[in-house]
Design an enzyme around this catalytic site. Structure first.
Site, PDB file in Angstrom:
ATOM      1  N   TYR A 172      -1.405  -1.198  10.263  1.00  0.00           N
ATOM      2  CA  TYR A 172      -1.527  -1.299   8.803  1.00  0.00           C
ATOM      3  C   TYR A 172      -0.271  -0.819   8.058  1.00  0.00           C
ATOM      4  CZ  TYR A 172      -3.884  -1.442   4.279  1.00  0.00           C
ATOM      5  OH  TYR A 172      -4.224  -1.723   2.983  1.00  0.00           O
ATOM      6  N   SER A 197       0.870  -1.185   0.000  1.00  0.00           N
ATOM      7  CA  SER A 197       0.000   0.000   0.000  1.00  0.00           C
ATOM      8  C   SER A 197       0.900   1.226   0.000  1.00  0.00           C
ATOM      9  CB  SER A 197      -0.862  -0.019   1.262  1.00  0.00           C
ATOM     10  OG  SER A 197      -1.340   1.276   1.579  1.00  0.00           O
TER      11      SER A 197
HETATM   12  N1  NAP Z   1      -8.928  -0.954  -1.164  1.00  0.00           N
HETATM   13  C1  NAP Z   1      -7.913  -0.154  -0.898  1.00  0.00           C
HETATM   14  O1  NAP Z   1      -8.081   1.091  -0.855  1.00  0.00           O
HETATM   15  C2  NAP Z   1      -6.535  -0.731  -0.701  1.00  0.00           C
HETATM   16  C3  NAP Z   1      -5.436   0.148  -0.774  1.00  0.00           C
HETATM   17  C4  NAP Z   1      -4.156  -0.361  -0.596  1.00  0.00           C
HETATM   18  C5  NAP Z   1      -3.965  -1.709  -0.362  1.00  0.00           C
HETATM   19  N2  NAP Z   1      -5.050  -2.542  -0.273  1.00  0.00           N
HETATM   20  C6  NAP Z   1      -4.803  -3.956   0.003  1.00  0.00           C
HETATM   21  O2  NAP Z   1      -5.375  -4.735  -1.030  1.00  0.00           O
HETATM   22  C7  NAP Z   1      -5.609  -6.053  -0.535  1.00  0.00           C
HETATM   23  C8  NAP Z   1      -6.978  -6.527  -0.990  1.00  0.00           C
HETATM   24  O3  NAP Z   1      -7.958  -5.713  -0.394  1.00  0.00           O
HETATM   25  P1  NAP Z   1      -9.224  -5.175  -1.197  1.00  0.00           P
HETATM   26  O4  NAP Z   1      -9.101  -3.719  -1.274  1.00  0.00           O
HETATM   27  O5  NAP Z   1      -9.432  -5.951  -2.437  1.00  0.00           O
HETATM   28  O6  NAP Z   1     -10.367  -5.469  -0.108  1.00  0.00           O
HETATM   29  P2  NAP Z   1     -11.608  -6.500  -0.110  1.00  0.00           P
HETATM   30  O7  NAP Z   1     -12.450  -6.287  -1.307  1.00  0.00           O
HETATM   31  O8  NAP Z   1     -12.229  -6.347   1.235  1.00  0.00           O
HETATM   32  O9  NAP Z   1     -10.904  -7.922  -0.234  1.00  0.00           O
HETATM   33  C9  NAP Z   1     -10.189  -8.486   0.848  1.00  0.00           C
HETATM   34  C10 NAP Z   1      -9.975  -9.953   0.565  1.00  0.00           C
HETATM   35  O10 NAP Z   1      -9.208 -10.523   1.643  1.00  0.00           O
HETATM   36  C11 NAP Z   1      -9.854 -11.712   2.061  1.00  0.00           C
HETATM   37  N3  NAP Z   1      -9.608 -11.998   3.463  1.00  0.00           N
HETATM   38  C12 NAP Z   1      -9.793 -11.176   4.529  1.00  0.00           C
HETATM   39  N4  NAP Z   1      -9.565 -11.850   5.672  1.00  0.00           N
HETATM   40  C13 NAP Z   1      -9.232 -13.128   5.318  1.00  0.00           C
HETATM   41  C14 NAP Z   1      -8.916 -14.295   6.039  1.00  0.00           C
HETATM   42  N5  NAP Z   1      -8.903 -14.321   7.388  1.00  0.00           N
HETATM   43  N6  NAP Z   1      -8.620 -15.427   5.369  1.00  0.00           N
HETATM   44  C15 NAP Z   1      -8.662 -15.437   4.004  1.00  0.00           C
HETATM   45  N7  NAP Z   1      -8.961 -14.360   3.263  1.00  0.00           N
HETATM   46  C16 NAP Z   1      -9.251 -13.213   3.917  1.00  0.00           C
HETATM   47  C17 NAP Z   1     -11.329 -11.465   1.797  1.00  0.00           C
HETATM   48  O11 NAP Z   1     -12.016 -12.707   1.605  1.00  0.00           O
HETATM   49  P3  NAP Z   1     -13.055 -13.390   2.632  1.00  0.00           P
HETATM   50  O12 NAP Z   1     -13.703 -12.285   3.430  1.00  0.00           O
HETATM   51  O13 NAP Z   1     -13.979 -14.133   1.726  1.00  0.00           O
HETATM   52  O14 NAP Z   1     -12.195 -14.297   3.455  1.00  0.00           O
HETATM   53  C18 NAP Z   1     -11.281 -10.719   0.469  1.00  0.00           C
HETATM   54  O15 NAP Z   1     -11.222 -11.619  -0.605  1.00  0.00           O
HETATM   55  C19 NAP Z   1      -5.428  -5.979   0.973  1.00  0.00           C
HETATM   56  O16 NAP Z   1      -4.173  -6.520   1.318  1.00  0.00           O
HETATM   57  C20 NAP Z   1      -5.452  -4.484   1.273  1.00  0.00           C
HETATM   58  O17 NAP Z   1      -4.719  -4.162   2.421  1.00  0.00           O
HETATM   59  C21 NAP Z   1      -6.325  -2.071  -0.447  1.00  0.00           C
END
Ligand code: NAP
Length: 278
Positions: free
Chosen positions: A166, A152
């Site tokens: 984070y 991130s």
């Molecule tokens: N969105 C942003 O603004 C942003 C910015 C920078 C970085 N990121 C990073 O991008 C990555 C993906 O996030 P996203 O934005 O796509 O959010 P998201 O739509 O909420 O997706 C998060 C994913 O992580 C999985 N997950 C969460 N807890 C888990 C667990 N205990 N075991 C297995 N899987 C788990 C969830 O699946 P289940 O709930 O089905 O398990 C879901 O598929 C993360 O690492 C986040 O920190 C996001």
């Protein structure tokens, strides 16, 4: 965690295999779609089985690839072993690993239970390393492979109240990628840390910050697809750090090069808007 049954028939193929954690939504689902579109078989890992099965059906139907669902809770210590056992039992090896699963804990550190913090660290740090450690030797032996760690832009932040672990976890993903690249690049394995900023996914809904995030200006947002295209293109061209979008590149440049006395108060004031009290 017990060995989890999967929903697809076992059909070993010669196509490369991409394992994506957190494939049930957002950036992970976009990675799975992008790799399937490029002709890779995919392993979809997350907890929500119905989501995984739905995506697997779509990818198999649309791209004619094998899409294997492996439901797993990555906060559990034995999840990586169970995932890898499942893949090995199919006679397959992971060619591309995307450590993407993650979530936010927006409250102050002392307001959150240790169990929640531990789960966060297991998902974001420990099991990302465990999966990498499990698949890397075979990549090195084959002299090809790719590891993408989803970091991130907060990896570059000076730290702010709320979301306490984070930036630390995302800095870990960044530094881990840099060191790993130094070790394995000459052995044919490409390592990349992708550092997105605000990305439209379910992330903010999951952490209870969706309403406040809506106040962030639209120009600061990126789509999950754009993050993934930048990450894959960067990984394929040997980039170790990928920052998708000009606005995120600018934010990182400011965090890196502005004097701390100027950058820190600006970042902390901004972060305060996305902090949750309870
Ligand atoms: N969105 C942003 O603004 C942003 C910015 C920078 C970085 N990121 C990073 O991008 C990555 C993906 O996030 P996203 O934005 O796509 O959010 P998201 O739509 O909420 O997706 C998060 C994913 O992580 C999985 N997950 C969460 N807890 C888990 C667990 N205990 N075991 C297995 N899987 C788990 C969830 O699946 P289940 O709930 O089905 O398990 C879901 O598929 C993360 O690492 C986040 O920190 C996001």
């Amino acid at each position: 965690m017990p060995f989890m049954p999967t929903t697809q028939p076992d059909r070993s193929e010669n196509r490369p295999l991409a394992l994506v954690t957190g494939a049930s939504s957002g950036i992970g689902a976009a990675f799975a779609r992008a790799y399937a579109q490029r002709g890779n078989d995919v392993v979809l890992v997350a907890r929500r089985v119905d989501r995984l099965n739905h995506l697997a059906d779509e990818l198999a139907r649309t791209h004619g690839v094998d899409a294997i669902t492996v439901p797993a809770d990555l906060s559990e210590a034995d999840a990586p072993d169970a995932i890898l056992q499942n893949i090995t039992a199919r006679g397959r090896k992971v060619d591309i690993l995307v450590n993407n699963a993650g979530f936010g804990v927006p409250q102050d550190f002392a307001r959150v239970t240790w169990e929640r913090h531990r789960d966060f660290l297991m998902v974001s740090v420990v099991n990302a390393c465990a999966l990498t450690r499990a698949v890397l030797p075979a990549m090195i032996a084959r002299r090809r492979g790719a590891v993408i760690n989803v970091s991130s832009i907060t990896a570059f932040s000076p730290g702010a109240a709320g979301h306490t672990l984070y930036p630390a976890a995302k800095s870990f993903a960044l530094k881990f990628s840099l060191s790993l690249d130094a070790e394995v690049r000459a052995q044919g394995v490409r390592v990349t840390a992708v550092c997105p900023g605000f990305t439209r996914t379910e992330f903010h809904e999951a952490s209870g910050t969706a309403a406040t995030m809506e106040q962030a200006p639209r120009r600061f947002w990126t789509s999950a697809e754009d993050v993934v295209q930048a990450a894959i293109a960067g990984n394929e061209s040997g980039k170790v750090v990928v920052i998708p979008g000009w606005h995120n590149k600018l934010a990182v440049a400011l965090m890196k090069y502005l004097p701390d006395g100027i950058a820190t108060p600006i970042i902390r004031a901004g972060a305060a808007r996305y902090r949750v009290e309870d």
